[in-house]
Motif scaffolding. Structure first.
Motif, mmCIF file in Angstrom:
data_model
loop_
_atom_site.group_PDB
_atom_site.id
_atom_site.type_symbol
_atom_site.label_atom_id
_atom_site.label_comp_id
_atom_site.label_asym_id
_atom_site.label_seq_id
_atom_site.Cartn_x
_atom_site.Cartn_y
_atom_site.Cartn_z
ATOM 1 N N GLN A 1 74.776 58.065 66.869
ATOM 2 C CA GLN A 1 75.080 58.730 68.135
ATOM 3 C C GLN A 1 73.991 58.441 69.179
ATOM 4 N N LYS A 2 72.734 58.487 68.738
ATOM 5 C CA LYS A 2 71.617 58.198 69.656
ATOM 6 C C LYS A 2 71.707 56.780 70.216
ATOM 7 N N ASN A 3 72.282 55.882 69.424
ATOM 8 C CA ASN A 3 72.401 54.482 69.846
ATOM 9 C C ASN A 3 73.781 54.164 70.417
ATOM 10 N N ASN A 4 74.582 55.223 70.601
ATOM 11 C CA ASN A 4 75.931 55.064 71.144
ATOM 12 C C ASN A 4 76.749 54.053 70.342
ATOM 13 N N ARG A 5 76.685 54.201 69.007
ATOM 14 C CA ARG A 5 77.387 53.276 68.109
ATOM 15 C C ARG A 5 78.214 54.063 67.096
ATOM 16 N N ILE A 6 79.129 53.345 66.455
ATOM 17 C CA ILE A 6 79.799 53.868 65.258
ATOM 18 C C ILE A 6 79.387 52.939 64.117
ATOM 19 N N ILE A 7 78.810 53.507 63.062
ATOM 20 C CA ILE A 7 78.316 52.691 61.942
ATOM 21 C C ILE A 7 79.250 52.836 60.744
ATOM 22 N N ASP A 8 79.678 51.704 60.224
ATOM 23 C CA ASP A 8 80.536 51.697 59.034
ATOM 24 C C ASP A 8 79.706 51.938 57.776
ATOM 25 N N CYS A 9 80.280 52.709 56.854
ATOM 26 C CA CYS A 9 79.569 53.090 55.629
ATOM 27 C C CYS A 9 80.478 52.956 54.414
ATOM 28 N N LEU A 10 79.864 52.661 53.281
ATOM 29 C CA LEU A 10 80.542 52.718 51.984
ATOM 30 C C LEU A 10 79.902 53.837 51.171
ATOM 31 N N LEU A 11 80.713 54.594 50.473
ATOM 32 C CA LEU A 11 80.173 55.598 49.556
ATOM 33 C C LEU A 11 79.865 54.910 48.226
ATOM 34 N N GLN A 12 78.653 55.124 47.749
ATOM 35 C CA GLN A 12 78.253 54.504 46.475
ATOM 36 C C GLN A 12 78.642 55.407 45.312
ATOM 37 N N VAL A 13 79.474 54.862 44.438
ATOM 38 C CA VAL A 13 79.964 55.622 43.281
ATOM 39 C C VAL A 13 79.188 55.188 42.040
ATOM 40 N N TYR A 14 78.781 56.177 41.265
ATOM 41 C CA TYR A 14 78.009 55.905 40.048
ATOM 42 C C TYR A 14 78.979 55.562 38.920
ATOM 43 N N ILE A 15 78.991 54.286 38.485
ATOM 44 C CA ILE A 15 79.921 53.877 37.421
ATOM 45 C C ILE A 15 79.200 53.340 36.187
ATOM 46 N N ALA A 16 77.894 53.123 36.300
ATOM 47 C CA ALA A 16 77.158 52.466 35.218
ATOM 48 C C ALA A 16 76.701 53.452 34.147
ATOM 49 N N GLU A 17 76.289 52.901 33.018
ATOM 50 C CA GLU A 17 75.706 53.726 31.952
ATOM 51 C C GLU A 17 74.197 53.513 31.945
ATOM 52 N N GLU A 18 73.605 53.629 33.116
ATOM 53 C CA GLU A 18 72.161 53.451 33.243
ATOM 54 C C GLU A 18 71.602 54.587 34.088
ATOM 55 N N GLU A 19 70.452 55.055 33.728
ATOM 56 C CA GLU A 19 69.849 56.172 34.456
ATOM 57 C C GLU A 19 69.340 55.753 35.830
ATOM 58 N N SER A 20 69.021 54.468 35.986
ATOM 59 C CA SER A 20 68.308 54.044 37.192
ATOM 60 C C SER A 20 69.198 53.886 38.426
ATOM 61 N N LYS A 21 70.491 53.828 38.239
ATOM 62 C CA LYS A 21 71.384 53.568 39.370
ATOM 63 C C LYS A 21 71.687 54.849 40.166
ATOM 64 N N PHE A 22 71.775 54.692 41.472
ATOM 65 C CA PHE A 22 72.128 55.809 42.349
ATOM 66 C C PHE A 22 73.651 55.887 42.474
ATOM 67 N N GLY A 23 74.127 57.015 42.981
ATOM 68 C CA GLY A 23 75.551 57.090 43.276
ATOM 69 C C GLY A 23 76.136 58.472 43.095
ATOM 70 N N LEU A 24 77.388 58.594 43.563
ATOM 71 C CA LEU A 24 78.114 59.859 43.548
ATOM 72 C C LEU A 24 79.102 59.870 42.393
ATOM 73 N N ASP A 25 79.417 61.074 41.888
ATOM 74 C CA ASP A 25 80.529 61.147 40.941
ATOM 75 C C ASP A 25 81.817 61.393 41.740
ATOM 76 N N GLU A 26 82.956 61.387 41.045
ATOM 77 C CA GLU A 26 84.239 61.482 41.739
ATOM 78 C C GLU A 26 84.371 62.764 42.551
ATOM 79 N N LYS A 27 83.860 63.846 42.009
ATOM 80 C CA LYS A 27 83.942 65.137 42.700
ATOM 81 C C LYS A 27 83.158 65.084 44.012
ATOM 82 N N GLU A 28 81.973 64.478 43.963
ATOM 83 C CA GLU A 28 81.136 64.385 45.167
ATOM 84 C C GLU A 28 81.765 63.464 46.221
ATOM 85 N N VAL A 29 82.386 62.388 45.761
ATOM 86 C CA VAL A 29 83.107 61.497 46.690
ATOM 87 C C VAL A 29 84.172 62.295 47.436
ATOM 88 N N ASN A 30 84.932 63.055 46.680
ATOM 89 C CA ASN A 30 86.011 63.856 47.255
ATOM 90 C C ASN A 30 85.470 64.880 48.257
#
Length: 221
Positions: free
Chosen positions: A102-131
């Motif tokens: 908003q400060k830059n008078n822009r619209i920024i496209d985003c992807l939601l990162q979903v956690y699908i891996a079996e590793e502790e180190s990866k970031f991401g949302l679960d399905e409930k959080e995505v929703n």
């Protein structure tokens, strides 16, 4: 093989509907310019400072994708120019992106990162959080009007077991498909970003529309 040859051989394998993000983190501008001269216009970086320096130095018809984990306090540095942020993993981060856009008078496209891996180190949302995030953004359409959620992103487990990777990619595709009817000003999920140098052919088979490829283009780090 030159960067140009690497790019051409990868592009020859990609279906038309799949977008190639050249992951250029840690690579010098000269390498990126070689890819640029070969026609590549989308580059992915994982550190905002490095991306900003390259943005300042390079042609302005390039799309810059932030593919790394984003700290909220760093968003302001890329808000003037970033095209797509791959790793949105909290509502707080999304609100900050909206504020800085908003400060830059822009619209920024985003992807939601979903956690699908079996590793502790990866970031991401679960399905409930995505929703929950998608519902929040739709219900606050008037204030969240400087971001657009255009899809989902996920990283599979780093493993030599293709069956496990395929299972994780397929799960993300199922989640993505469940939102196919979503169509508001700031939520239209058309991009599914999954697959890197080691697993992008499998990701495409599972429905990926965007792949992030670095070492197969630029060589090892």
């Amino acid at each position: 093989m030159s960067i140009q040859n690497n790019l051409q051989s990868i592009q020859a394998l990609l279906p038309k509907k799949v977008t190639l993000v050249a992951v250029s983190k840690t690579k010098p501008v000269s390498d990126l310019m070689e890819a640029y001269e070969a026609g590549q216009r989308i580059f992915g970086e994982n550190k905002i400072q490095e991306m900003t320096e390259k943005w300042e130095a390079m042609p302005k018809d390039i799309q810059w994708h932030m593919i790394g984990h984003v700290q909220t306090n760093k968003v302001k540095y890329m808000a003037p120019y970033v095209n797509l942020i791959h790793g949105v993993d909290s509502l707080k981060l999304l609100q900050e992106i909206n504020k800085q856009a908003q400060k830059n008078n822009r619209i920024i496209d985003c992807l939601l990162q979903v956690y699908i891996a079996e590793e502790e180190s990866k970031f991401g949302l679960d399905e409930k959080e995505v929703n929950e995030i998608l519902e929040y953004v739709q219900n606050h359409n008037n204030e969240m009007n400087h971001i657009r959620i255009v899809g989902l992103m996920g990283m599979a487990t780093f493993t030599n077991n293709p069956a496990q990777v395929e299972k994780e990619f397929s799960r993300l595709k199922t989640i993505f498909d469940s939102y196919s009817n979503l169509n508001t000003n700031n939520c239209q999920l058309s991009t599914l970003s999954m697959g890197m140098s080691g697993d992008y052919t499998l990701a495409i088979k599972c429905g990926s529309t965007m792949v992030r490829i670095g070492s197969s283009i630029f060589g090892g780090r």
